[in-house]
Design a protein around this motif. Structure first.
Motif, PDB file in Angstrom:
ATOM      1  N   ILE A 152     -28.032-102.366  33.543  1.00 11.93           N
ATOM      2  CA  ILE A 152     -26.817-101.348  33.614  1.00 11.93           C
ATOM      3  C   ILE A 152     -27.060-100.192  33.141  1.00 11.93           C
ATOM      4  O   ILE A 152     -26.554 -99.318  33.720  1.00 11.93           O
ATOM      5  CB  ILE A 152     -25.774-102.246  32.967  1.00 11.93           C
ATOM      6  CG1 ILE A 152     -25.450-103.631  33.664  1.00 11.93           C
ATOM      7  CG2 ILE A 152     -24.535-101.421  33.190  1.00 11.93           C
ATOM      8  CD1 ILE A 152     -24.443-104.310  32.805  1.00 11.93           C
ATOM      9  N   LEU A 153     -27.954-100.050  32.181  1.00 11.57           N
ATOM     10  CA  LEU A 153     -28.174 -98.667  31.287  1.00 11.57           C
ATOM     11  C   LEU A 153     -29.042 -97.886  31.907  1.00 11.57           C
ATOM     12  O   LEU A 153     -29.125 -96.683  31.554  1.00 11.57           O
ATOM     13  CB  LEU A 153     -28.110 -99.129  29.638  1.00 11.57           C
ATOM     14  CG  LEU A 153     -26.998 -99.353  29.038  1.00 11.57           C
ATOM     15  CD1 LEU A 153     -27.371 -99.473  27.573  1.00 11.57           C
ATOM     16  CD2 LEU A 153     -25.945 -98.144  29.185  1.00 11.57           C
ATOM     17  N   HIS A 163     -30.236 -86.673  22.535  1.00  9.72           N
ATOM     18  CA  HIS A 163     -28.999 -87.286  21.972  1.00  9.72           C
ATOM     19  C   HIS A 163     -28.235 -87.683  23.058  1.00  9.72           C
ATOM     20  O   HIS A 163     -27.347 -88.745  22.780  1.00  9.72           O
ATOM     21  CB  HIS A 163     -28.155 -85.943  21.349  1.00  9.72           C
ATOM     22  CG  HIS A 163     -29.080 -85.333  20.236  1.00  9.72           C
ATOM     23  ND1 HIS A 163     -29.875 -86.113  19.475  1.00  9.72           N
ATOM     24  CD2 HIS A 163     -29.155 -83.976  19.928  1.00  9.72           C
ATOM     25  CE1 HIS A 163     -30.659 -85.089  18.731  1.00  9.72           C
ATOM     26  NE2 HIS A 163     -30.107 -84.073  18.856  1.00  9.72           N
ATOM     27  N   TYR A 164     -28.144 -87.383  24.281  1.00 12.08           N
ATOM     28  CA  TYR A 164     -27.232 -87.762  25.333  1.00 12.08           C
ATOM     29  C   TYR A 164     -27.591 -89.281  25.813  1.00 12.08           C
ATOM     30  O   TYR A 164     -26.574 -90.099  25.807  1.00 12.08           O
ATOM     31  CB  TYR A 164     -27.353 -86.913  26.405  1.00 12.08           C
ATOM     32  CG  TYR A 164     -26.679 -85.519  26.210  1.00 12.08           C
ATOM     33  CD1 TYR A 164     -25.342 -84.979  26.288  1.00 12.08           C
ATOM     34  CD2 TYR A 164     -27.628 -84.566  25.738  1.00 12.08           C
ATOM     35  CE1 TYR A 164     -24.970 -83.824  25.824  1.00 12.08           C
ATOM     36  CE2 TYR A 164     -27.209 -83.299  25.318  1.00 12.08           C
ATOM     37  CZ  TYR A 164     -25.897 -82.937  25.421  1.00 12.08           C
ATOM     38  OH  TYR A 164     -25.468 -81.705  25.091  1.00 12.08           O
ATOM     39  N   VAL A 170     -25.072 -95.722  22.132  1.00 15.12           N
ATOM     40  CA  VAL A 170     -24.076 -96.166  21.291  1.00 15.12           C
ATOM     41  C   VAL A 170     -22.782 -96.646  22.077  1.00 15.12           C
ATOM     42  O   VAL A 170     -22.293 -97.750  21.425  1.00 15.12           O
ATOM     43  CB  VAL A 170     -23.570 -94.799  20.540  1.00 15.12           C
ATOM     44  CG1 VAL A 170     -22.491 -95.091  19.596  1.00 15.12           C
ATOM     45  CG2 VAL A 170     -24.959 -94.522  19.492  1.00 15.12           C
ATOM     46  N   ALA A 171     -22.536 -96.079  22.910  1.00 13.74           N
ATOM     47  CA  ALA A 171     -21.141 -96.381  23.755  1.00 13.74           C
ATOM     48  C   ALA A 171     -21.356 -97.612  24.222  1.00 13.74           C
ATOM     49  O   ALA A 171     -20.458 -98.630  24.343  1.00 13.74           O
ATOM     50  CB  ALA A 171     -21.007 -95.233  24.996  1.00 13.74           C
ATOM     51  N   PHE A 176     -19.993-103.627  24.236  1.00 17.19           N
ATOM     52  CA  PHE A 176     -20.486-104.787  24.420  1.00 17.19           C
ATOM     53  C   PHE A 176     -19.589-105.729  23.349  1.00 17.19           C
ATOM     54  O   PHE A 176     -18.877-106.864  23.404  1.00 17.19           O
ATOM     55  CB  PHE A 176     -21.760-105.154  23.800  1.00 17.19           C
ATOM     56  CG  PHE A 176     -22.239-106.667  23.834  1.00 17.19           C
ATOM     57  CD1 PHE A 176     -22.623-107.634  24.853  1.00 17.19           C
ATOM     58  CD2 PHE A 176     -22.397-107.080  22.602  1.00 17.19           C
ATOM     59  CE1 PHE A 176     -22.765-108.612  24.722  1.00 17.19           C
ATOM     60  CE2 PHE A 176     -22.895-108.485  22.296  1.00 17.19           C
ATOM     61  CZ  PHE A 176     -22.819-109.159  23.340  1.00 17.19           C
ATOM     62  N   ARG A 177     -19.376-105.219  22.124  1.00 19.70           N
ATOM     63  CA  ARG A 177     -18.632-105.806  21.268  1.00 19.70           C
ATOM     64  C   ARG A 177     -17.230-106.019  21.439  1.00 19.70           C
ATOM     65  O   ARG A 177     -16.731-107.005  21.299  1.00 19.70           O
ATOM     66  CB  ARG A 177     -18.649-105.131  19.866  1.00 19.70           C
ATOM     67  CG  ARG A 177     -18.338-105.752  18.813  1.00 19.70           C
ATOM     68  CD  ARG A 177     -18.239-104.875  17.411  1.00 19.70           C
ATOM     69  NE  ARG A 177     -17.552-105.503  16.318  1.00 19.70           N
ATOM     70  CZ  ARG A 177     -16.244-105.523  16.115  1.00 19.70           C
ATOM     71  NH1 ARG A 177     -15.790-104.493  16.895  1.00 19.70           N
ATOM     72  NH2 ARG A 177     -15.622-105.984  15.171  1.00 19.70           N
ATOM     73  N   THR A 178     -16.476-104.844  22.219  1.00 19.02           N
ATOM     74  CA  THR A 178     -15.438-105.343  22.473  1.00 19.02           C
ATOM     75  C   THR A 178     -15.212-106.105  23.456  1.00 19.02           C
ATOM     76  O   THR A 178     -14.223-106.963  23.587  1.00 19.02           O
ATOM     77  CB  THR A 178     -14.834-103.612  23.345  1.00 19.02           C
ATOM     78  OG1 THR A 178     -15.334-102.622  22.408  1.00 19.02           O
ATOM     79  CG2 THR A 178     -13.344-103.634  23.312  1.00 19.02           C
ATOM     80  N   PHE A 179     -16.123-106.216  24.652  1.00 14.13           N
ATOM     81  CA  PHE A 179     -16.064-106.976  25.453  1.00 14.13           C
ATOM     82  C   PHE A 179     -15.907-108.477  25.002  1.00 14.13           C
ATOM     83  O   PHE A 179     -15.074-109.457  25.484  1.00 14.13           O
ATOM     84  CB  PHE A 179     -17.339-106.873  26.499  1.00 14.13           C
ATOM     85  CG  PHE A 179     -17.396-107.854  27.508  1.00 14.13           C
ATOM     86  CD1 PHE A 179     -16.573-108.018  28.755  1.00 14.13           C
ATOM     87  CD2 PHE A 179     -18.340-108.932  27.410  1.00 14.13           C
ATOM     88  CE1 PHE A 179     -16.950-108.912  29.745  1.00 14.13           C
ATOM     89  CE2 PHE A 179     -18.338-109.999  28.420  1.00 14.13           C
ATOM     90  CZ  PHE A 179     -17.658-109.899  29.589  1.00 14.13           C
ATOM     91  N   VAL A 180     -17.005-108.876  24.165  1.00 10.06           N
ATOM     92  CA  VAL A 180     -17.080-109.998  23.657  1.00 10.06           C
ATOM     93  C   VAL A 180     -15.952-110.534  22.783  1.00 10.06           C
ATOM     94  O   VAL A 180     -15.365-111.749  22.587  1.00 10.06           O
ATOM     95  CB  VAL A 180     -18.232-110.435  22.794  1.00 10.06           C
ATOM     96  CG1 VAL A 180     -19.254-110.816  23.970  1.00 10.06           C
ATOM     97  CG2 VAL A 180     -18.415-109.702  21.680  1.00 10.06           C
TER      98      VAL A 180
END
Lengths: 369, 258
Positions: A152-153, A163-164, A170-171, A176-180
């Motif tokens: 996906i990335l 940096h971009y 990072v995003a 991922f963490r929020t999704f799980v």
């Protein structure tokens, strides 16, 4: 170059590790940390680390055997201590993931600040597939899914640089963490239980004789780390490794000489995530659960700091740095939250003394004698 | 008279409002050495960047051996047989001399993942034959350098780095070599030596055409059969060195006028 400096250094490190793991009181632990903080720069200054590295490079078989022997001695000494065995297995499994990051970051120059997310994909794979699928296959599926999720990335990473590109990973890690965390099917914030590993009928959670059951995971971790190590070394010592380096060092010059920059970035990113996924799947089976809080941005930074501390692109540096990064804070428990302060200072001091990392990556030799 | 290997007609490049190349017509025949001169900013390096696919032309055509270069990626242009050096050396400094030369040999190497990981004995044969080849090529420029194939490129002086860069561009036996100011940062003596070595290599590769951007007029005079003069992205003169040096417009634009 004699084999002796390398063997002597491995023996010394094993001895140091044994004392460190054995140390009970905080005074002993701090004393050993202080010894390391003073010792590493001194050894670097007198050229001992460089000699060790050349010696180990010149005698790969001896280096590998000595490392395995040192590990065997530590296992024998601490065979019934859960904590030590858990630490060793963690170091080995983190080494697998960080060898993957080495391919991404050290070779192709594709930064990945979402390493923990790919560990997490592997971990959740274990939780979901573990009860239904043979576990050797679960490890492979964990790697495969991590590689797939990573794809996906690929597009955003190919379109950005520096940096971009880092910010995108990072995003993604946060995503991922929020999704799980919000996904009830995956257990939400509590996470999921994971069954212990069973490889071809061998139940890893039932101990062999008087060994801690974690020792079984040390054996599996060692097998995975050894396989990852050999693959990464072979990759580096090939035309593929050369192309990856060319992409990292100068994309325009690489393109002008026919090197398909996108192809190699995709390959490195996918391989690295595959390793992280396998490591995550095995790790989750060892600890028995997965939860969103194990896969935070901070955990990704730990993976990146292992790669940098070991020496960017240095395969030998990875297990060494993983040992320092994972074990030191655990042994400083009595300092409570201050232990991270001390540990961060330790990493800074080491990098000041060794800006190339503990073991700088040696020049490529395709077929060393 | 041989066919044109490279031909540009009406080639234009713009950067915003700046016209870097203005309807340039240029031909390089097979086996020829063309000198490209002109003041700084006259579009010489821009031309190289268009030919090698780094920049896209805004108008006109560039053809290499009958193929239209517009829309070709740098990778395909390399595979067709065009290589170059850069004005400011763009070697991979942490990598060895051998590695740098092998980057130039990309199209001749096997890149399959399976091959590289698991068919190590075949890879070893490929490695050994390439090492012998790279060593021989580097040795035509400097025997000393050929004895240090596994030292980092960054450990060498400017002239050695330039030699490595030229070897990187030559190792794949290209049909067209673009040299962007090979003498930059070197003494007259070093430049002379480098050009002699280059001519020695060329005598073994009869089909090789070279375009050379250079500010050192004695280099141009010695190695180029023809030269073209650019100014503000336009070709203002073309011919033998003697002809262009005698051209009034060239003198005003480039060689300076009283």
């Amino acid at each position: 170059m004699s084999v002796l400096p390398g063997i002597a250094s491995i023996a010394a490190m094993a001895l140091y590790a044994a004392f460190f793991l054995h140390a009970e009181s905080q005074a002993q632990v701090l004393g050993l940390v202080a010894l390391g903080v003073v010792g590493v720069p001194v050894l670097a200054r007198v050229g001992w680390i460089a000699r060790t590295a050349t010696s180990l490079e010149a005698h790969p078989l001896a280096a590998r055997s000595a490392s395995v022997a040192a590990l065997a001695v530590i296992i024998a000494l601490f065979h019934d201590q859960h904590f030590v065995m858990l630490m060793l297995a963690s170091v080995l499994l983190y080494s697998v993931a960080c060898l993957g990051l080495t391919v991404q970051f050290g070779y192709a120059g594709v930064v990945n600040f979402a390493g923990a997310a790919f560990l997490g994909v592997g971990g959740y794979t274990s939780a979901v597939f573990g009860p239904h699928v043979p576990h050797a296959l679960v490890l492979l599926i964990g790697g495969g899914l991590a590689a797939l999720v990573g794809s996906i990335l690929i597009l955003p990473i190919l379109r950005t640089r520096g940096h971009y590109a880092a910010l995108i990973t990072v995003a993604f890690g946060i995503l991922f963490r929020t999704f799980v965390e919000v996904n009830d099917a995956l257990g939400g914030p509590q996470g999921l239980q994971v069954k212990g590993m069973n490889l071809f009928g061998w139940e890893l959670n039932s101990p062999l004789r008087d060994l801690s059951f974690y020792a079984n995971y040390v054996f599996v971790g060692l097998a995975l780390a050894a396989a990852a190590f050999v693959l990464v070394r072979r990759l580096e010592r090939s035309w593929v490794g050369l192309s990856l380096d060319a992409v990292r060092l100068d994309e325009t010059a690489a393109a002008v000489f026919g090197i398909d920059v996108a192809r190699w970035k995709i390959l490195a990113f996918t391989c690295g995530n595959f390793f992280a996924g396998i490591a995550g799947a095995a790790y989750a089976m060892m600890t028995g659960f997965v939860a969103p809080n194990s896969f935070t941005f901070g955990d990704s930074l730990i993976l990146v700091s292992i790669v940098l501390l070991g020496g960017l692109g240095s395969a030998w540096g990875v297990p060494l740095a993983a040992g320092i990064v994972l074990i030191v804070p655990e042994k400083l428990q009595a300092l409570q939250e201050y232990r991270f302060l001390l540990y961060a200072m330790l990493v800074i001091v080491i990098l000041l003394a060794r800006p190339q990392g503990l073991i700088a990556r040696p020049a490529r030799e395709y077929f060393p004698k | 008279m041989s066919e044109a290997l490279l031909s540009c007609s009406g080639l234009s490049v713009r950067f915003g409002g700046l016209v870097a190349l203005d309807a340039l017509d240029l031909e390089v025949r097979s086996g020829a050495i063309l000198g490209l001169i002109g003041p700084n900013g006259s579009g010489k390096t821009t031309l190289f960047n268009v030919i090698t696919g780094i920049y896209r032309a805004a108008g006109g055509r560039a053809q290499f051996s009958g193929q239209d270069l517009a829309g070709m990626t740098p990778q395909r242009i390399y595979a067709a047989g065009v290589t170059r050096t850069f004005q400011r050396s763009r070697l991979a400094l942490p990598l060895s001399v051998f590695d740098n030369v092998m980057i130039g040999n990309h199209r001749r190497l096997h890149h399959g993942l399976w091959f590289n990981l698991f068919r190590r004995s075949e890879l070893r044969r490929e490695f050994e034959s390439n090492l012998a080849k790279a060593r021989a090529l580097v040795a035509t420029f400097s025997a000393r350098l050929a004895g240090r194939m596994f030292d980092a490129a960054g450990a060498f002086s400017m002239i050695d780095r330039r030699r490595i860069e030229i070897c990187r561009a030559l190792v794949s036996e290209p049909r067209l070599l673009l040299l962007d100011e090979p003498s930059a940062g070197m003494t007259h003596e070093e430049t002379r030596e480098l050009m002699d070595d280059l001519l020695a290599v060329r005598s073994r590769l009869p089909g090789l055409s070279i375009v050379i951007i250079e500010h050192e007029m004695n280099v141009i005079e010695r190695v180029c059969e023809r030269c073209a003069v650019l100014n503000y992205g336009r070709k203002i003169a073309e011919g033998s060195y003697a002809q262009v040096a005698a051209d009034r417009q060239v003198q005003i634009a480039y060689l300076g006028t009283e």
